[in-house]
Design a protein around this motif. Sequence first.
Motif, PDB file in Angstrom:
ATOM      1  N   ALA A 119     -15.842  46.772   1.682  1.00  0.00           N
ATOM      2  CA  ALA A 119     -14.480  46.839   2.210  1.00  0.00           C
ATOM      3  C   ALA A 119     -14.284  48.059   3.103  1.00  0.00           C
ATOM      4  CB  ALA A 119     -13.476  46.861   1.066  1.00  0.00           C
ATOM      5  N   ASP A 120     -15.014  49.132   2.832  1.00  0.00           N
ATOM      6  CA  ASP A 120     -14.919  50.360   3.614  1.00  0.00           C
ATOM      7  C   ASP A 120     -15.643  50.181   4.948  1.00  0.00           C
ATOM      8  OD1 ASP A 120     -14.861  52.861   4.665  1.00  0.00           O
ATOM      9  OD2 ASP A 120     -15.820  53.870   2.962  1.00  0.00           O
ATOM     10  N   ARG A 121     -14.887  50.101   6.025  1.00  0.00           N
ATOM     11  CA  ARG A 121     -15.468  49.800   7.333  1.00  0.00           C
ATOM     12  C   ARG A 121     -16.148  51.006   7.974  1.00  0.00           C
ATOM     13  NH1 ARG A 121     -12.984  45.282  10.920  1.00  0.00           N
ATOM     14  NH2 ARG A 121     -15.222  45.270  11.313  1.00  0.00           N
ATOM     15  N   SER A 122     -15.944  52.185   7.420  1.00  0.00           N
ATOM     16  CA  SER A 122     -16.574  53.367   7.997  1.00  0.00           C
ATOM     17  C   SER A 122     -18.092  53.332   7.857  1.00  0.00           C
ATOM     18  CB  SER A 122     -16.031  54.638   7.334  1.00  0.00           C
ATOM     19  OG  SER A 122     -16.399  54.686   5.957  1.00  0.00           O
ATOM     20  N   LYS A 123     -18.593  52.536   6.895  1.00  0.00           N
ATOM     21  CA  LYS A 123     -20.032  52.449   6.667  1.00  0.00           C
ATOM     22  C   LYS A 123     -20.637  51.161   7.231  1.00  0.00           C
ATOM     23  CE  LYS A 123     -19.430  54.843   2.239  1.00  0.00           C
ATOM     24  NZ  LYS A 123     -19.635  54.750   0.753  1.00  0.00           N
ATOM     25  N   GLU A 124     -19.836  50.384   7.926  1.00  0.00           N
ATOM     26  CA  GLU A 124     -20.250  49.042   8.311  1.00  0.00           C
ATOM     27  C   GLU A 124     -21.493  49.033   9.197  1.00  0.00           C
ATOM     28  OE1 GLU A 124     -18.327  45.417  10.903  1.00  0.00           O
ATOM     29  OE2 GLU A 124     -17.029  46.459   9.482  1.00  0.00           O
ATOM     30  N   VAL A 125     -21.510  49.858  10.230  1.00  0.00           N
ATOM     31  CA  VAL A 125     -22.630  49.843  11.181  1.00  0.00           C
ATOM     32  C   VAL A 125     -23.923  50.279  10.525  1.00  0.00           C
ATOM     33  CG1 VAL A 125     -23.533  50.796  13.329  1.00  0.00           C
ATOM     34  CG2 VAL A 125     -21.100  50.203  13.160  1.00  0.00           C
ATOM     35  N   SER A 126     -23.880  51.380   9.795  1.00  0.00           N
ATOM     36  CA  SER A 126     -25.093  51.879   9.148  1.00  0.00           C
ATOM     37  C   SER A 126     -25.588  50.920   8.074  1.00  0.00           C
ATOM     38  CB  SER A 126     -24.840  53.262   8.533  1.00  0.00           C
ATOM     39  OG  SER A 126     -23.790  53.201   7.571  1.00  0.00           O
ATOM     40  N   THR A 127     -24.660  50.317   7.333  1.00  0.00           N
ATOM     41  CA  THR A 127     -25.040  49.361   6.290  1.00  0.00           C
ATOM     42  C   THR A 127     -25.692  48.129   6.895  1.00  0.00           C
ATOM     43  OG1 THR A 127     -23.230  50.092   4.857  1.00  0.00           O
ATOM     44  CG2 THR A 127     -24.201  47.951   4.375  1.00  0.00           C
ATOM     45  N   GLN A 128     -25.123  47.634   7.988  1.00  0.00           N
ATOM     46  CA  GLN A 128     -25.673  46.447   8.645  1.00  0.00           C
ATOM     47  C   GLN A 128     -27.079  46.719   9.170  1.00  0.00           C
ATOM     48  OE1 GLN A 128     -24.241  43.415   8.647  1.00  0.00           O
ATOM     49  NE2 GLN A 128     -26.176  42.710   9.502  1.00  0.00           N
ATOM     50  N   LYS A 129     -27.291  47.886   9.751  1.00  0.00           N
ATOM     51  CA  LYS A 129     -28.621  48.244  10.239  1.00  0.00           C
ATOM     52  C   LYS A 129     -29.625  48.301   9.102  1.00  0.00           C
ATOM     53  CE  LYS A 129     -27.279  50.805  14.402  1.00  0.00           C
ATOM     54  NZ  LYS A 129     -27.282  52.138  15.073  1.00  0.00           N
ATOM     55  N   GLN A 130     -29.205  48.862   7.970  1.00  0.00           N
ATOM     56  CA  GLN A 130     -30.094  48.969   6.819  1.00  0.00           C
ATOM     57  C   GLN A 130     -30.448  47.593   6.262  1.00  0.00           C
ATOM     58  OE1 GLN A 130     -31.590  51.576   5.669  1.00  0.00           O
ATOM     59  NE2 GLN A 130     -32.495  50.639   3.839  1.00  0.00           N
ATOM     60  N   LYS A 131     -29.462  46.712   6.186  1.00  0.00           N
ATOM     61  CA  LYS A 131     -29.720  45.355   5.690  1.00  0.00           C
ATOM     62  C   LYS A 131     -30.688  44.614   6.600  1.00  0.00           C
ATOM     63  CE  LYS A 131     -25.403  44.012   5.434  1.00  0.00           C
ATOM     64  NZ  LYS A 131     -24.202  43.169   5.204  1.00  0.00           N
ATOM     65  N   LEU A 132     -30.489  44.746   7.892  1.00  0.00           N
ATOM     66  CA  LEU A 132     -31.360  44.070   8.845  1.00  0.00           C
ATOM     67  C   LEU A 132     -32.786  44.600   8.746  1.00  0.00           C
ATOM     68  CD1 LEU A 132     -31.765  42.133  11.204  1.00  0.00           C
ATOM     69  CD2 LEU A 132     -31.018  43.954  12.753  1.00  0.00           C
ATOM     70  N   HIS A 133     -32.917  45.913   8.627  1.00  0.00           N
ATOM     71  CA  HIS A 133     -34.252  46.522   8.511  1.00  0.00           C
ATOM     72  C   HIS A 133     -34.966  46.027   7.260  1.00  0.00           C
ATOM     73  CE1 HIS A 133     -37.444  49.508   8.676  1.00  0.00           C
ATOM     74  NE2 HIS A 133     -37.153  49.848   7.429  1.00  0.00           N
ATOM     75  N   GLU A 134     -34.258  46.001   6.151  1.00  0.00           N
ATOM     76  CA  GLU A 134     -34.878  45.563   4.892  1.00  0.00           C
ATOM     77  C   GLU A 134     -35.269  44.094   4.961  1.00  0.00           C
ATOM     78  OE1 GLU A 134     -32.010  46.489   1.918  1.00  0.00           O
ATOM     79  OE2 GLU A 134     -32.417  48.659   1.958  1.00  0.00           O
ATOM     80  N   TYR A 135     -34.444  43.267   5.585  1.00  0.00           N
ATOM     81  CA  TYR A 135     -34.773  41.844   5.690  1.00  0.00           C
ATOM     82  C   TYR A 135     -35.995  41.630   6.569  1.00  0.00           C
ATOM     83  CZ  TYR A 135     -34.336  36.860   6.731  1.00  0.00           C
ATOM     84  OH  TYR A 135     -34.596  35.517   6.888  1.00  0.00           O
ATOM     85  N   GLU A 136     -36.077  42.391   7.642  1.00  0.00           N
ATOM     86  CA  GLU A 136     -37.216  42.243   8.552  1.00  0.00           C
ATOM     87  C   GLU A 136     -38.534  42.621   7.886  1.00  0.00           C
ATOM     88  OE1 GLU A 136     -36.025  44.658  11.815  1.00  0.00           O
ATOM     89  OE2 GLU A 136     -35.012  43.008  12.884  1.00  0.00           O
ATOM     90  N   GLN A 137     -38.473  43.457   6.855  1.00  0.00           N
ATOM     91  CA  GLN A 137     -39.692  43.886   6.172  1.00  0.00           C
ATOM     92  C   GLN A 137     -40.205  42.854   5.162  1.00  0.00           C
ATOM     93  OE1 GLN A 137     -41.094  46.755   7.341  1.00  0.00           O
ATOM     94  NE2 GLN A 137     -39.320  46.544   8.709  1.00  0.00           N
ATOM     95  N   ILE A 138     -39.378  41.878   4.811  1.00  0.00           N
ATOM     96  CA  ILE A 138     -39.775  40.871   3.805  1.00  0.00           C
ATOM     97  C   ILE A 138     -40.735  39.871   4.433  1.00  0.00           C
ATOM     98  CG2 ILE A 138     -38.968  39.060   2.243  1.00  0.00           C
ATOM     99  CD1 ILE A 138     -36.307  40.522   2.071  1.00  0.00           C
ATOM    100  N   ASP A 139     -41.775  39.547   3.719  1.00  0.00           N
ATOM    101  CA  ASP A 139     -42.778  38.589   4.196  1.00  0.00           C
ATOM    102  C   ASP A 139     -42.173  37.193   4.292  1.00  0.00           C
ATOM    103  OD1 ASP A 139     -45.045  37.160   4.807  1.00  0.00           O
ATOM    104  OD2 ASP A 139     -45.807  37.158   2.748  1.00  0.00           O
TER     105      ASP A 139
END
Length: 355
Positions: A119-139
């Motif tokens: 709900a806290d939008r101040s972390k939205e950009v950094s959180t989205q980048k982290q999620k994308l990075h972690e997903y890209e690392q999955i086989d």
Amino acid sequence: MLLSSIPQQQPSSRQPTYIYHHQSLSNGTSTNGHYSNGSSESSASNSTSSSPSKYNKRTLQQVRQEQLDSMSITVEEYEEVLNAEVWVEVNKLRDYARHGISREVRGEVWLYLLGIQEADRSKEVSTQKQKLHEYEQIDKEPNEMTKRVRGEISRYLRKTNIESSRNMPRLFEDIISAFCNHNHRVEYYPAMVNLCAPFVYSVKRECDAFLCFEKMINLLDDHFSSRSINESVASFMTLFRTCIPDLYSYFEEEEVDIKEWAASALQFVLSRELSLENTMRLWDTYFSDPDWIELHPFFCLAVLKHLKESLEELEQSEIRTMLMRLPTLDMDQIVNEAFNLRHEIRERQISDEGL
């Protein structure tokens, strides 16, 4: 561990918005605990025809909820909440979602309801980048199960026949492969395709669709690890016999194995039986409540009650065919009936305890 034992409906502004008058997941209060179409005539009738009870006390918040329920929620109202600069009011999204989410914003709303997006939008950009990075690392590379996954995806897409500009087969395959490679304790089963479909069609970003799918599978896995599917089916059969005795008896006469249908409907939350559009509309209501999985058996019962007259005109094989691939349903009526059935059971339990 789950076992394999066993086109999008958009809320209409002209359809009545049902209000379940009870203090729980649903909205507002009433003396009889049943849905209405929000009319003042219905409310007046309820207030005069029923005896006073503990549900009669209406708080200001409950009155506001009834007013909210009598309105149809527009895309613009959803966007107003979603576009908040600092904090997204998730509780307001839950109130809105109970009655269905417009397709334009469904995926984004689901992300908040499922806790994928904070709900806290101040972390939205950094959180989205982290999620994308972690997903890209999955086989996501093909393995021994890939052929089975592709075959099931192909069958599902032929049956669903919904057009999309996205590469659906690849999205399905990548998300399911990523999940199975990332969660070794859960083995692939064909219904994963059905459970994945609503997220693939509704959620824009692949990594977010993966996280929604992962949350759904893990929730179902945890639920049926603590309570076996056999126990769940037994409990459902008791509810079925209690709430719809005529249909239960008819199924016995026709020697219909309703347990087989119940096992699939309960374990895979009707995703195999309902059309994709109906499934997504149902999940709008489900995701509006954190404890939705406890409500699910009543929705299965509501489907049977809704189709009771049609089912009683069919023979055994025809009944099985209809149940395995349900016709397009009015999900607002199903939601209405499900909460009424739950209320009916609760009233019976209170009455039995008072004897």
